[in-house]
Design a protein around this motif. Structure first.
Motif, mmCIF file in Angstrom:
data_model
loop_
_atom_site.group_PDB
_atom_site.id
_atom_site.type_symbol
_atom_site.label_atom_id
_atom_site.label_comp_id
_atom_site.label_asym_id
_atom_site.label_seq_id
_atom_site.Cartn_x
_atom_site.Cartn_y
_atom_site.Cartn_z
ATOM 1 N N TYR A 1 0.141 -4.748 13.672
ATOM 2 C CA TYR A 1 1.471 -5.093 14.176
ATOM 3 C C TYR A 1 2.576 -4.921 13.135
ATOM 4 O O TYR A 1 3.740 -4.721 13.492
ATOM 5 C CB TYR A 1 1.470 -6.531 14.694
ATOM 6 N N ARG B 1 -4.891 -1.330 25.813
ATOM 7 C CA ARG B 1 -4.444 -1.526 24.442
ATOM 8 C C ARG B 1 -4.866 -2.901 23.922
ATOM 9 O O ARG B 1 -5.402 -3.031 22.821
ATOM 10 C CB ARG B 1 -2.923 -1.377 24.394
ATOM 11 N N ALA B 2 -4.643 -3.940 24.729
ATOM 12 C CA ALA B 2 -5.001 -5.291 24.315
ATOM 13 C C ALA B 2 -6.515 -5.449 24.202
ATOM 14 O O ALA B 2 -7.013 -6.143 23.308
ATOM 15 C CB ALA B 2 -4.443 -6.315 25.311
ATOM 16 N N ASP C 1 5.679 -5.123 25.585
ATOM 17 C CA ASP C 1 5.971 -4.340 26.796
ATOM 18 C C ASP C 1 7.358 -4.677 27.337
ATOM 19 O O ASP C 1 8.103 -3.793 27.796
ATOM 20 C CB ASP C 1 4.912 -4.610 27.864
ATOM 21 N N HIS D 1 4.346 1.665 19.029
ATOM 22 C CA HIS D 1 3.287 0.834 19.612
ATOM 23 C C HIS D 1 2.947 1.303 21.018
ATOM 24 O O HIS D 1 1.778 1.337 21.412
ATOM 25 C CB HIS D 1 3.761 -0.619 19.637
ATOM 26 N N GLU E 1 1.076 -8.452 23.374
ATOM 27 C CA GLU E 1 1.177 -7.148 24.015
ATOM 28 C C GLU E 1 2.146 -7.195 25.204
ATOM 29 O O GLU E 1 2.914 -6.255 25.430
ATOM 30 C CB GLU E 1 -0.203 -6.688 24.477
ATOM 31 N N HIS F 1 -3.059 -10.799 23.912
ATOM 32 C CA HIS F 1 -2.553 -10.470 25.251
ATOM 33 C C HIS F 1 -1.106 -10.943 25.414
ATOM 34 O O HIS F 1 -0.281 -10.246 26.030
ATOM 35 C CB HIS F 1 -3.445 -11.098 26.320
#
Length: 528
Positions: A53, A467-468, A112, A198, A108, A105
């Motif tokens: 991250y 992704r998560a 988003d 990302h 992420e 989660h």
């Protein structure tokens, strides 16, 4: 040991061994293990999360709820007078990994929202609100997975399950409140370049993965069935061994002292046989013949002192045990009691710590199987209630049942016995690995209900939830792998099997479950 040595001749060599001494030594080593392993696991998580991250605020938002939960759970255990044991030493790393998996989660979803152009002040709230339902279902199933350990007959395992369930419930409640606040305070300045990179990292994965799965779905499903059948075929070969001393490495001074004693006198553990007054074997001649028979049995090294008689007329015979596994010892004690019953004394009982440890091993297998089946049943019920669909409940069970089959099959194939640590692995891991399945199915179902076709939904699920899932699986797998550096075999075996189970669950979530969803024979999952 020092007190004995001070009053002994200079040439005397003192070696203390046996189960009571072993309990003291193991308790000391457990405290040392926790002081070593937890900082290593935390450091690994911080490093991995920061490398991915590259923002301290995001890493803090992931780790903080788990840290608070661990502190509260440890405080409750201390207030109740619970002490560390070879099982509870893994409680903090397990709670940390559960918290990290859930936190990824949340983060992420937050990224988003930022990628969609939502202001940071509102993105945190939207992310948490959007995941509230799947996150709650994931927390409930994790709690159930841990509570299923209450079916176990080992008190330490029961305590582990209860406190782990408490910790997960606290982690969810804390995260739902603390994560948005931390994101607003510490992660408002996430750079646009970071957010863009990302998203691009998994941008092309969805299309390629959906296309690849569409061509190989049948082969993946058939392979999964064959693996499950082969794994179940290996289950009858699972053995049990619950020797407390085996928790320590061979190089440990206590193990060396035990080996010396065994070499000199043939064994280090003892057991007693209680012959009640008034039984046919309570007569001196019959008692002597019975004792001679016991001495001839395999795994009995010698007598451990003269027979003792109480004022009420009960006799107590003590014997020295050869080094052997708990399964062999359990059969020995059963044979002794059966022989006494055949001689007209059914009340004769083998007793002592060695007997309890050996017979706990038999109950261990039954408890492990009962706990796993109970977990699967309750999880299916929760899936059914959470998704409100029998079909989705069955789909959610597939990638969570297969890892349980594989992990026990792996033990049988490697010839490794079932121990206290490995017996609880399926129930614990059921609580850990359901999160990714729930988030994947929840996202897929939303897309299908929104009118997206089957392959298109799979593509977007990979871009979002995939992704998560990759991040949590990598972090969890590597986090548990740190436990392989532990000194206690419970730590090493539990962490090793946990890493393998997470890998299998990862493959099930990213390969098997999508391969079932893209089944063209199913109208809901068909393309176009």
């Amino acid at each position: 040991e020092r007190a004995i040595a001070d009053g002994a001749p200079a040439a005397t060599r003192i070696s203390l061994t046996g189960l009571p001494v072993g309990e003291v030594v193991i308790a000391r080593e457990v405290r040392h293990e926790q002081a070593r392993i937890l900082p290593l696991v935390v450091s690994a998580f911080v490093l991995l999360l920061f490398l991915y991250y590259r923002h301290p605020g995001l890493v803090l938002a992931i780790l903080a709820p788990a840290g608070v939960s661990i502190a509260w759970t440890g405080g409750v255990a201390a207030l109740l007078g619970r002490e560390l044991d070879p099982v509870s030493v893994m409680l903090q790393p397990v709670l940390l990994t559960v918290g990290v998996a859930a936190g990824v989660h949340w983060i992420e979803a937050y990224l988003d929202e930022l990628r969609r152009g939502t202001p940071a002040e509102r993105a945190a709230g939207f992310a948490v609100a959007g995941l509230r339902k799947p996150a709650l279902l994931a927390a409930l199933t994790t709690v159930v997975g841990f509570l299923s350990l209450s079916f176990n007959s080992i008190p330490a395992v029961i305590d582990f399950g209860i406190f782990a369930a408490l910790g997960v419930a606290l982690a969810y409640a804390i995260a739902a409140w603390l994560t948005p606040a931390l994101l607003r305070l510490a992660a408002r300045n996430v750079s646009a370049n970071l957010v863009r990179r990302h998203g691009e990292l998994f941008g092309n994965l969805g299309f390629r993965a959906a296309e690849w799965l569409g061509k190989r779905a049948l082969a993946i499903r058939v392979s999964a069935v064959l693996i499950a059948l082969a794994g179940l075929a290996l289950w009858p070969r699972i053995e049990v061994d619950n020797d407390p001393q085996s928790l320590l490495p061979r190089s440990h001074p206590f193990r060396k002292a035990t080996d010396r004693v065994v070499h000199e006198i043939g064994g280090s553990d003892v057991f007693d046989v209680l012959v009640p007054a008034g039984s046919t074997l309570a007569e001196p001649v019959s008692l002597g013949l019975f004792a001679a028979h016991v001495l001839e049995l395999p795994a009995v090294a010698a007598g451990a002192g003269p027979a003792q008689r109480s004022e009420s007329g009960d006799w107590l015979l003590r014997f020295l045990l050869e080094p052997s596994g708990s399964t062999q010892r359990s059969r020995l004690f059963d044979e002794i009691e059966a022989h006494a019953a055949a001689l007209g004394s059914p009340a004769v009982r083998a007793t002592g710590t060695s007997v309890q440890v050996a017979r706990d091993s038999d109950r261990l297998v039954k408890s492990a199987i009962a706990g796993t089946l109970a977990s699967l049943l309750v999880l299916f019920t929760l899936f059914w209630a959470g998704f409100r669909s029998l079909r989705y409940a069955w789909l959610a069970m597939i990638p969570n049942a297969l890892p349980c089959i594989v992990v026990y099959a792996l033990l049988a194939a490697l010839g490794r016995p079932l121990t206290v640590a490995t017996a609880m692995i399926s129930s614990v891991l059921l609580g850990l690995i359901v999160d990714d399945t729930i988030h994947l199915l929840h996202r897929y179902r939303e897309l299908r209900q929104g009118g997206v076709d089957g392959l298109g939904a799979i593509e977007r699920v990979f871009q979002h939830s995939g992704r998560a899932i990759v991040i949590t699986s990598v972090v969890l797998g590597l986090g548990f792998s740190i436990g392989l550096a532990g000194e206690l075999t419970t730590t090493v075996e539990f962490c090793g099997l946990a890493a393998v189970t997470i890998l299998v669950a990862f493959l099930c979530d990213l390969l098997l479950l999508p391969a079932i969803l893209v089944d063209r024979a199913n109208p809901e999952a068909s393309h176009g």
